[in-house]
Design a protein around this motif. Structure first.
Motif, PDB file in Angstrom:
ATOM      1  N   GLU A   1       0.267   4.007  -2.816  1.00  0.00           N
ATOM      2  CA  GLU A   1      -0.993   4.646  -2.818  1.00  0.00           C
ATOM      3  C   GLU A   1      -0.925   5.669  -1.366  1.00  0.00           C
ATOM      4  O   GLU A   1      -1.591   6.669  -1.491  1.00  0.00           O
ATOM      5  N   ILE A   2      -0.337   5.209  -0.333  1.00  0.00           N
ATOM      6  CA  ILE A   2      -0.112   6.236   0.867  1.00  0.00           C
ATOM      7  C   ILE A   2       0.682   7.504   0.484  1.00  0.00           C
ATOM      8  O   ILE A   2       0.276   8.541   0.768  1.00  0.00           O
TER       9      ILE A   2
ATOM     10  N   ARG B   1       0.840  -1.144   0.068  1.00  0.00           N
ATOM     11  CA  ARG B   1      -0.065   0.087   0.069  1.00  0.00           C
ATOM     12  C   ARG B   1       0.995   1.316  -0.106  1.00  0.00           C
ATOM     13  O   ARG B   1       0.225   2.259  -0.076  1.00  0.00           O
ATOM     14  N   ILE B   2       2.244   1.102   0.341  1.00  0.00           N
ATOM     15  CA  ILE B   2       2.990   2.255   0.146  1.00  0.00           C
ATOM     16  C   ILE B   2       2.776   3.288  -0.809  1.00  0.00           C
ATOM     17  O   ILE B   2       2.907   4.433  -0.740  1.00  0.00           O
TER      18      ILE B   2
ATOM     19  N   LEU C   1       1.745  11.845   6.245  1.00  0.00           N
ATOM     20  CA  LEU C   1       2.240  10.605   5.875  1.00  0.00           C
ATOM     21  C   LEU C   1       2.134   9.646   7.147  1.00  0.00           C
ATOM     22  O   LEU C   1       1.733   8.660   6.969  1.00  0.00           O
TER      23      LEU C   1
ATOM     24  N   ALA D   1      -1.200  10.954   0.510  1.00  0.00           N
ATOM     25  CA  ALA D   1      -0.660  12.120   1.613  1.00  0.00           C
ATOM     26  C   ALA D   1       0.793  12.713   1.282  1.00  0.00           C
ATOM     27  O   ALA D   1       1.154  13.567   2.132  1.00  0.00           O
TER      28      ALA D   1
ATOM     29  N   GLU E   1      -1.529   8.600   7.504  1.00  0.00           N
ATOM     30  CA  GLU E   1      -2.095   7.824   6.578  1.00  0.00           C
ATOM     31  C   GLU E   1      -1.339   6.613   6.713  1.00  0.00           C
ATOM     32  O   GLU E   1      -2.265   5.526   6.697  1.00  0.00           O
ATOM     33  N   PHE E   2      -0.243   6.387   7.081  1.00  0.00           N
ATOM     34  CA  PHE E   2       0.451   5.174   7.277  1.00  0.00           C
ATOM     35  C   PHE E   2      -0.165   4.347   8.329  1.00  0.00           C
ATOM     36  O   PHE E   2      -0.484   3.147   8.158  1.00  0.00           O
ATOM     37  N   GLU E   3      -0.364   5.070   9.548  1.00  0.00           N
ATOM     38  CA  GLU E   3      -0.996   4.448  10.740  1.00  0.00           C
ATOM     39  C   GLU E   3      -2.503   3.885  10.463  1.00  0.00           C
ATOM     40  O   GLU E   3      -2.871   2.775  10.871  1.00  0.00           O
ATOM     41  N   GLN E   4      -3.186   5.055   9.568  1.00  0.00           N
ATOM     42  CA  GLN E   4      -4.343   4.466   9.466  1.00  0.00           C
ATOM     43  C   GLN E   4      -4.616   3.338   8.740  1.00  0.00           C
ATOM     44  O   GLN E   4      -5.450   2.414   8.710  1.00  0.00           O
ATOM     45  N   GLU E   5      -3.890   3.314   7.589  1.00  0.00           N
ATOM     46  CA  GLU E   5      -3.718   2.172   6.653  1.00  0.00           C
ATOM     47  C   GLU E   5      -3.464   0.615   7.466  1.00  0.00           C
ATOM     48  O   GLU E   5      -3.748  -0.180   7.095  1.00  0.00           O
TER      49      GLU E   5
END
Lengths: 417, 417
Positions: A254-255, A251-252, A302, A259, A305-309
């Protein structure tokens, strides 16, 4: 009409760097292992300290194992020039070490030409710049940016605590917060470093002048599921920690699209599975996430968004997510005045330069919070760093070092005789 | 009219299993570490051998560290009964060890009731069943399925060679191929094992009779890219070995959809990144891929599809793919006659059973190529195995062990007095 400019002794510089790189050489890979506070790192420091003593500098070491070699007046503020001696595991020959050696070569040149600086110069070799323990310890110690809490909590990727690694080398980490330099004692910090990226090489420009330095956020995450037999557990009933990590890693892009921007970098570099056995579904995955960007707001976005994903992926895979922020280094704009001065000298030297942001972290970013700081880049072949293949062309290095030498002379000013 | 059936001594069985599990207990996790040919494994074997000697059995050990304890006639063919004593890293208390203990408890019971078998019975504790070195070494040694080439090449996930691990325990792996049992010396092999899956528990059935055992293909793959600095290397210019591995891992459900079926399992359980440092893009990922299916054709299709997908992912990420097949164990149908006999005895005992395939590999699959083999399952709580939480209900174990005891009595037949 351009004046003739001072120049370093390239062969002496090569020989000095070769001396540093006798420490931590990895015969199997051709790389270098001088991790912060390792035996090889400390032995290298001892050797480098001895070189500076032989050069007649006033040499000392602070509680973080930073080494200082002072040239010129015994009292009053100094210009600090240098970089770090530690490497990542299996790192290259130039990262950090080159900047320390260029600093000493500049001073050696000044000494032999009888240059007597109005402002003292200190060659410095910082410690633990590579972030084995998640920070930039040496320059943070110099500039008073260490807290006792952070020191107590810091561990490396293998679980070794900073306080233990330092104690093993006879150092007392508890003393660090009190050991910071007096801000009035430092006039400027100058660093030469390899670019570690592909930009200068691609543009065929020998010397870069760094403008901003990316901030770095280091997250340590754990995804926990259920270790189970790889044969009996149906695919649909698994809580496979590695399957979750894999999905998150994919997913990186897309993250970053959501963001981040062109200067955003996200890297998963360290992964430890438990039990890490072929026939067992991974019950736990501990991994590092390094987020970088030149904008603080973007870096925050970033991270969010990373933490949410990560939370979404954990839920989809029936995993528990834990995460902790190991360190946060904000993006930094280096001193514009020094950058202008560098560009001006380079013009006089008919040396083409490029102003560019730095994706990597450097001591100069920590020092900038404390004193005006400048960072000169020389090109990295194929943009490769943190690997045995790291290389920079010596003709480029000579140009960058000469620019550094002439800036140093302008800043230190010869005393009127 | 059902006859009264023989029964084991459950408390004695519990005590014997507890004795085995004094070896390799991991206080930190609550699991067991008796990896094949580890010190704990060998110490456990010594202890178990001593138990069988105390019981008056004729005890010996072959070159693979398999232990045999013979009851009955000194010559002539024997019925082999047992399982393995080794565990995976941080494994459970029941996997393998329970079957060995049930075997000895059955013989203890026969001895104390004065049962004198017409066919000798040998309790066996096999070695290295868990595939630390990629095979099922103990039962492969007994049945002559080891080649000198394979022994020479076998390494564990940490890079330790089988020949070195055995030599460290005073064993000579070169002698193994010559040490196989004479096929005429073994009449049948009987094994009781925990299911390690969720089926029996879900159906509330105390005893399972295994029909087929999934084949296992163990691939070791390497994706190699370029280790580089995590800050300076733009996302688009990376050759990140972990990014490739992550994408491949997320393709597993699709690979099974294309090439597999309901019994297919694919697991990536072991991952080793190089340099495995937070701030460096992974230059290399070495990982295990365990493919399992009950159909040989499906297993071949899964392997082919996985290899093709790995090649496609490698190309997309600019990585080099290397792979090697560490082992291949074909799916096996266990002896139908023995399964019928088990079902018949269970009916007489008014014990409900279920015929089911085994997703896990077992010594019985190796033995079936050599002699008729039977495998009894008891339920695993929550289907968990290869983990400290592994547990089976003692009431279920008692039912399964009693079924085993009565099968053994039918097969061994009491000598006419």
């Amino acid at each position: 009409m351009p004046q003739p400019h001072a120049a370093i002794d390239l062969n002496r510089l090569k020989s000095l760097l070769a001396g540093v790189n006798r420490f931590g050489f990895n015969r199997r890979t051709g790389g270098y292992d001088r991790l912060g506070f390792s035996d090889a790192d400390m032995a290298c420091r001892d050797w480098f300290e001895q070189q500076m003593r032989s050069d007649g500098l006033t040499v000392w070491r602070d509680g973080a194992a930073n080494i200082f070699g002072r040239f010129g007046l015994d009292s009053g503020p100094a210009i600090l020039i240098g970089s770090h001696l530690d490497t990542v595991a299996n790192g290259g020959a130039f990262d950090g070490a080159l900047g320390v050696c260029v600093a000493l070569e500049c001073v050696r040149r000044l000494k032999e030409t009888g240059f007597s600086p109005a402002t003292a110069i200190e060659v410095i070799a910082t410690s633990e710049e590579e972030g084995r323990f998640g920070g930039m310890l040496g320059s943070q110690a110099i500039t008073g940016q260490l807290s006792a809490d952070w020191l107590e909590a810091a561990v490396d990727a293998g679980g070794t605590r900073l306080v233990d690694a330092m104690a093993d080398q006879g150092l007392e980490p508890q003393q660090l917060p009190a050991g910071a330099r007096d801000p009035g004692s430092v006039m400027a910090f100058l660093e030469l470093h390899i670019e570690q990226g592909p930009v200068l090489e691609a543009k065929k420009i020998a010397v870069g002048i760094a403008t901003t330095i990316s901030g770095v956020c280091y997250l340590e995450m754990t995804l926990a599921g259920t270790a189970n037999h790889s044969g009996t557990t149906p695919m649909s009933l698994r809580a496979d920690a590695f399957a979750g990590l894999a999905e998150l890693a994919t997913r990186i892009p897309e993250i970053i699209r959501i963001a981040g921007g062109a200067e955003s970098r996200i890297t998963i570099g360290h992964v430890a599975l438990t039990p890490n056995q072929p026939h067992t579904i991974p019950g736990k995955a501990v991994f590092s996430v390094i987020l970088r960007d030149t904008s603080e707001a973007t870096l925050q976005a970033l991270r969010s968004e990373f933490e949410q994903e990560a939370a979404r992926v954990a839920q989809r895979h029936g995993l528990t997510l834990m995460h902790t922020q190991r360190s946060w280094l904000a993006p930094v704009s280096l001193d514009a005045g020094l950058a202008d001065q560098l560009e001006h000298i380079a013009d006089e030297m008919r040396l083409k330069t490029l102003r560019l942001p730095s994706g990597a972290g450097h001591d100069a970013q920590t020092m900038q919070a404390f004193c005006p700081s400048a960072l000169i880049f020389v090109p990295s072949r194929h943009g490769i760093s943190h690997a045995p293949e790291e290389y920079s062309d010596w003709a480029d290095i000579e140009r960058g070092a000469n620019l550094m030498l002439n800036l140093l002379m302008e800043l230190a000013r010869e005393k009127s005789r």
